[in-house]
Design a protein around this motif. Structure first.
Motif, mmCIF file in Angstrom:
data_model
loop_
_atom_site.group_PDB
_atom_site.id
_atom_site.type_symbol
_atom_site.label_atom_id
_atom_site.label_comp_id
_atom_site.label_asym_id
_atom_site.label_seq_id
_atom_site.Cartn_x
_atom_site.Cartn_y
_atom_site.Cartn_z
ATOM 1 N N PHE A 91 0.842 -1.192 0.000
ATOM 2 C CA PHE A 91 0.000 0.000 0.000
ATOM 3 C C PHE A 91 0.879 1.245 0.000
ATOM 4 O O PHE A 91 1.852 1.338 0.737
ATOM 5 C CB PHE A 91 -0.900 0.011 1.235
ATOM 6 C CG PHE A 91 -1.748 1.256 1.354
ATOM 7 C CD1 PHE A 91 -3.018 1.287 0.825
ATOM 8 C CD2 PHE A 91 -1.257 2.393 1.978
ATOM 9 C CE1 PHE A 91 -3.794 2.433 0.919
ATOM 10 C CE2 PHE A 91 -2.024 3.543 2.080
ATOM 11 C CZ PHE A 91 -3.297 3.561 1.543
ATOM 12 N N LYS A 92 0.503 2.225 -0.830
ATOM 13 C CA LYS A 92 1.221 3.506 -0.856
ATOM 14 C C LYS A 92 0.235 4.662 -0.978
ATOM 15 O O LYS A 92 -0.712 4.595 -1.774
ATOM 16 C CB LYS A 92 2.204 3.559 -2.029
ATOM 17 C CG LYS A 92 3.475 2.756 -1.822
ATOM 18 C CD LYS A 92 4.478 3.018 -2.926
ATOM 19 C CE LYS A 92 5.793 2.305 -2.669
ATOM 20 N NZ LYS A 92 6.798 2.587 -3.735
ATOM 21 N N LEU A 93 0.461 5.674 -0.162
ATOM 22 C CA LEU A 93 -0.274 6.917 -0.345
ATOM 23 C C LEU A 93 0.343 7.683 -1.505
ATOM 24 O O LEU A 93 1.556 7.645 -1.723
ATOM 25 C CB LEU A 93 -0.203 7.768 0.927
ATOM 26 C CG LEU A 93 -0.978 7.253 2.143
ATOM 27 C CD1 LEU A 93 -0.638 8.088 3.362
ATOM 28 C CD2 LEU A 93 -2.476 7.284 1.879
ATOM 29 N N ILE A 94 -0.495 8.379 -2.258
ATOM 30 C CA ILE A 94 -0.007 9.200 -3.363
ATOM 31 C C ILE A 94 0.189 10.618 -2.846
ATOM 32 O O ILE A 94 -0.765 11.273 -2.413
ATOM 33 C CB ILE A 94 -0.994 9.155 -4.546
ATOM 34 C CG1 ILE A 94 -1.080 7.714 -5.081
ATOM 35 C CG2 ILE A 94 -0.559 10.101 -5.651
ATOM 36 C CD1 ILE A 94 -2.074 7.527 -6.206
ATOM 37 N N LYS A 95 1.420 11.089 -2.852
ATOM 38 C CA LYS A 95 1.762 12.364 -2.215
ATOM 39 C C LYS A 95 1.074 13.559 -2.869
ATOM 40 O O LYS A 95 0.546 14.435 -2.195
ATOM 41 C CB LYS A 95 3.282 12.551 -2.220
ATOM 42 C CG LYS A 95 4.026 11.543 -1.333
ATOM 43 C CD LYS A 95 5.525 11.790 -1.358
ATOM 44 C CE LYS A 95 6.250 10.794 -0.464
ATOM 45 N NZ LYS A 95 7.722 11.000 -0.490
ATOM 46 N N ASN A 96 1.097 13.606 -4.179
ATOM 47 C CA ASN A 96 0.530 14.763 -4.888
ATOM 48 C C ASN A 96 -0.742 14.356 -5.633
ATOM 49 O O ASN A 96 -0.832 14.464 -6.853
ATOM 50 C CB ASN A 96 1.566 15.344 -5.853
ATOM 51 C CG ASN A 96 2.814 15.823 -5.126
ATOM 52 O OD1 ASN A 96 2.719 16.519 -4.113
ATOM 53 N ND2 ASN A 96 3.977 15.439 -5.624
ATOM 54 N N ALA A 97 -1.717 13.893 -4.855
ATOM 55 C CA ALA A 97 -2.944 13.380 -5.460
ATOM 56 C C ALA A 97 -3.665 14.445 -6.277
ATOM 57 O O ALA A 97 -4.305 14.136 -7.293
ATOM 58 C CB ALA A 97 -3.869 12.837 -4.374
ATOM 59 N N ILE A 101 -7.281 9.068 -3.271
ATOM 60 C CA ILE A 101 -6.558 8.232 -4.220
ATOM 61 C C ILE A 101 -5.389 7.561 -3.514
ATOM 62 O O ILE A 101 -4.599 8.212 -2.821
ATOM 63 C CB ILE A 101 -6.036 9.059 -5.419
ATOM 64 C CG1 ILE A 101 -7.211 9.695 -6.173
ATOM 65 C CG2 ILE A 101 -5.224 8.195 -6.356
ATOM 66 C CD1 ILE A 101 -6.784 10.472 -7.393
ATOM 67 N N SER A 102 -5.281 6.238 -3.671
ATOM 68 C CA SER A 102 -4.157 5.479 -3.123
ATOM 69 C C SER A 102 -3.775 4.405 -4.122
ATOM 70 O O SER A 102 -4.490 4.146 -5.093
ATOM 71 C CB SER A 102 -4.532 4.849 -1.777
ATOM 72 O OG SER A 102 -5.639 3.970 -1.932
ATOM 73 N N ILE A 103 -2.647 3.762 -3.885
ATOM 74 C CA ILE A 103 -2.141 2.781 -4.844
ATOM 75 C C ILE A 103 -1.727 1.505 -4.121
ATOM 76 O O ILE A 103 -1.237 1.538 -2.994
ATOM 77 C CB ILE A 103 -0.954 3.370 -5.662
ATOM 78 C CG1 ILE A 103 -0.587 2.451 -6.827
ATOM 79 C CG2 ILE A 103 0.250 3.651 -4.776
ATOM 80 C CD1 ILE A 103 0.335 3.095 -7.840
ATOM 81 N N LEU A 104 -1.972 0.392 -4.777
ATOM 82 C CA LEU A 104 -1.549 -0.916 -4.280
ATOM 83 C C LEU A 104 -0.679 -1.571 -5.349
ATOM 84 O O LEU A 104 -1.113 -1.759 -6.486
ATOM 85 C CB LEU A 104 -2.764 -1.804 -3.998
ATOM 86 C CG LEU A 104 -3.653 -1.396 -2.825
ATOM 87 C CD1 LEU A 104 -4.985 -2.134 -2.882
ATOM 88 C CD2 LEU A 104 -2.945 -1.688 -1.507
ATOM 89 N N ASN A 105 0.541 -1.903 -4.982
ATOM 90 C CA ASN A 105 1.461 -2.560 -5.903
ATOM 91 C C ASN A 105 1.417 -4.063 -5.670
ATOM 92 O O ASN A 105 1.558 -4.537 -4.540
ATOM 93 C CB ASN A 105 2.888 -2.050 -5.688
ATOM 94 C CG ASN A 105 3.071 -0.640 -6.219
ATOM 95 O OD1 ASN A 105 2.612 -0.326 -7.313
ATOM 96 N ND2 ASN A 105 3.700 0.218 -5.444
#
Length: 536
Positions: free
Chosen positions: A412-418, A436-440
């Motif tokens: 899980f990663k937060l997107i800094k400049n959403a 908005i968030s991202i999962l790799n």
């Protein structure tokens, strides 16, 4: 058209028995997919279809069914998800049961319903005979430990456990880790813990009914409860769900040791009790972190999942998301189950809370019995029936979670400049924003961007009724190259609301960014980004 699965999850090599309910009497095309790749396809006239799970299968899969007319034109279709795992705790989905009365007649119906939501473990709440004598050994019928009003049948308990097993669902027995009747505490003063009351030292009680006990590994209470838990396993349960009441905090109480009152460390008692119990019974354990306390134990308790009952610690969805993500990280990847109580009539609150928790790589305890949603902490009092439309919507959520489970076990990663990715976006859950968030995906060139919609929602106080978010369409999304760690990406649109099947979307390149357009965002939509370069 409906698709009915026979098990909550499947093991590699299992046969999936899929039943299709449809008014169509022609052909059905059935496809079994991993992300966007089809691994099995058949066209058949049968409504009971068997699919053999590949022996090396693991994680989330899609099942897509199309009803075809005599010209092979699609007249109806349905998209679902399943998970494949070696054991339930690989990809747990938690539910509950409270009805153990002797004349219960709907066991198969209830467990079939929970199976469709992929519920793989059940908490049997308030089932025991007493707090210090868990299993009733004098016959079949007894009354519940808390009120002594509800009849409970050992025969029904065993029938529930056995029927659950046939659907790959495990049964966990609710047990209070440190509560006993006052007469037990009086008879064994060294087993109990105490508090100062002005110039006196008194037993520490709970709700004027029970006394709080010492759970250090050398405590007599601990030794007694270990033997009782062993009897629970011998009765037929698969594991133990351990509860506490959120107090006393460390150093707030006293333990009686060799006729001397000494400061009592509650969290030490929890740790010693649970880890030694794991050795003693060698069965699955779950422990309730009431109000996320003591969270520091989440990294070293020998439990299958992290179970959190939030109260004051998480007033908004922002704090709830953080608690979920931090628990996942702190516990080295165990899924957090959030026992977040929401009135069953608060549809928007339920959907937004579930979307937030699932996007944060957790899951919410909410489904139990037949078509019931959990609204409060004493489960037997909760008879709120889920609305038909909400039940359908939640099924889509649970199918989405099952189908793309690989991503939810990823990084899980937060997107800094959403805000640079799309208009009105935020890096954390925020009112009137799109989170908005991202999962790799681990060990694969793929990632998922989750978008949860709070536009039009003025406050994110999830236990209260929330507004319905504004329905958004044709959303422009700009994804920087550096956000994707692999080359040759293809972009797909999926939505937990109503589109489980991936729909490939076109992309334009502008300088250092990919520009795409999302068809819609109601509560929760996602972008799958998958490399189109096949691995050699």
């Amino acid at each position: 058209m409906r698709a009915i699965f026979d098990k909550a999850y499947y093991c590699p090599g299992d046969t999936i028995v899929l039943h299709i309910e449809s008014s169509a009497e022609n052909l059905f095309r059935v496809r079994f997919l991993k992300l966007t790749d089809c691994v099995f396809e058949t066209i058949t006239t049968k409504k009971n279809i068997e699919i053999v799970v590949p022996p090396n299968a693991f994680g989330g899969y899609g099942v897509d069914i199309e009803a075809l007319d005599e010209h092979n034109e699609v007249v109806d279709k349905i998209h679902r998800g399943i998970t494949v795992a070696k054991k339930w705790s690989d990809f747990p989905v938690y539910g509950y049961l409270t009805d153990f009365r002797p004349k219960r007649y709907d066991i198969e119906k209830t467990l079939n319903w929970l199976t469709q939501y992929h519920v793989s473990a059940l908490q049997y709440y308030d089932w025991m005979y007493d707090y210090h004598k868990l299993v009733y050994e004098e016959g079949d019928l007894y009354k519940d430990a808390w009120w002594r009003k509800r009849y409970i049948s050992n025969k029904i308990l065993k029938e529930l456990i056995n029927t659950a097993h046939s659907k790959n669902i495990v049964s966990l027995a609710y047990v209070s880790i440190y509560a006993a009747r006052k007469n037990v505490a009086i008879k064994h003063p060294n087993w109990a813990i105490y508090v100062h009351d002005k110039d006196k030292i008194n037993l520490l009680d709970f709700s004027n009914k029970l006394c709080i006990m010492n759970t250090y590994k050398n405590s007599g209470w601990t030794k007694l409860l270990y033997e009782e838990c062993k009897k629970v396993i011998e009765f037929g349960f698969d594991g133990i769900h351990l509860d506490q009441y959120g107090y006393p905090k460390d150093g707030e109480a006293l333990a009686l040791e060799e006729d001397t009152y000494k400061p009592y460390n509650t969290s030490r008692g929890f740790k010693e009790f649970i880890n030694e119990l794991k050795k003693f019974i060698e069965k699955p354990l779950i422990f309730n972190y009431v109000d996320n306390w003591p969270s520091e134990l989440q990294n070293n308790l020998k439990t299958e999942i992290v179970y959190i009952e939030p109260w004051e610690c998480c007033p908004t969805l922002k704090e709830l998301s953080r608690a979920t993500r931090e628990a996942r990280k702190r516990s080295n990847g165990k899924i957090p189950i959030i026992a977040g109580y929401i009135n069953h009539n608060f549809t928007e609150s339920i959907l937004l809370t579930d979307a937030t928790i699932l996007s944060s790589t957790g899951q919410r305890l909410e489904l139990g019995e037949y078509k019931r949603l959990l609204s409060g902490p004493y489960f037997p009092n909760d008879w709120g029936t889920v609305d038909k439309n909400l039940a359908t919507h939640l099924l889509s959520y649970y199918d989405f979670f099952a189908r793309y489970r690989d991503f939810f076990e990823g990084e899980f990663k937060l997107i800094k400049n959403a805000h640079e990715i799309c208009e009105n976006a935020s890096t954390e859950p925020e009112a009137n924003k799109i989170w908005i968030s991202i999962l790799n995906l681990k060990a694969k060139k793929a990632c998922m961007i989750n978008m949860v919609n709070y536009i039009g929602v003025e406050k994110l106080t999830w236990k209260k009724p929330l507004s319905q978010p504004e329905k958004l369409e044709n959303i422009c999304v700009s994804i920087p190259f550096e956000l994707i760690s692999f080359e040759n990406p293809d972009f797909y649109f999926v939505s937990a609301d109503n589109q489980l099947e991936p729909e490939q979307i076109s992309v334009k390149l502008f300088q250092n960014r990919y520009e795409i357009k999302i068809p819609h965002l109601y509560y929760w939509s996602s972008i799958l980004i998958i490399s189109n370069k096949k691995e050699e």
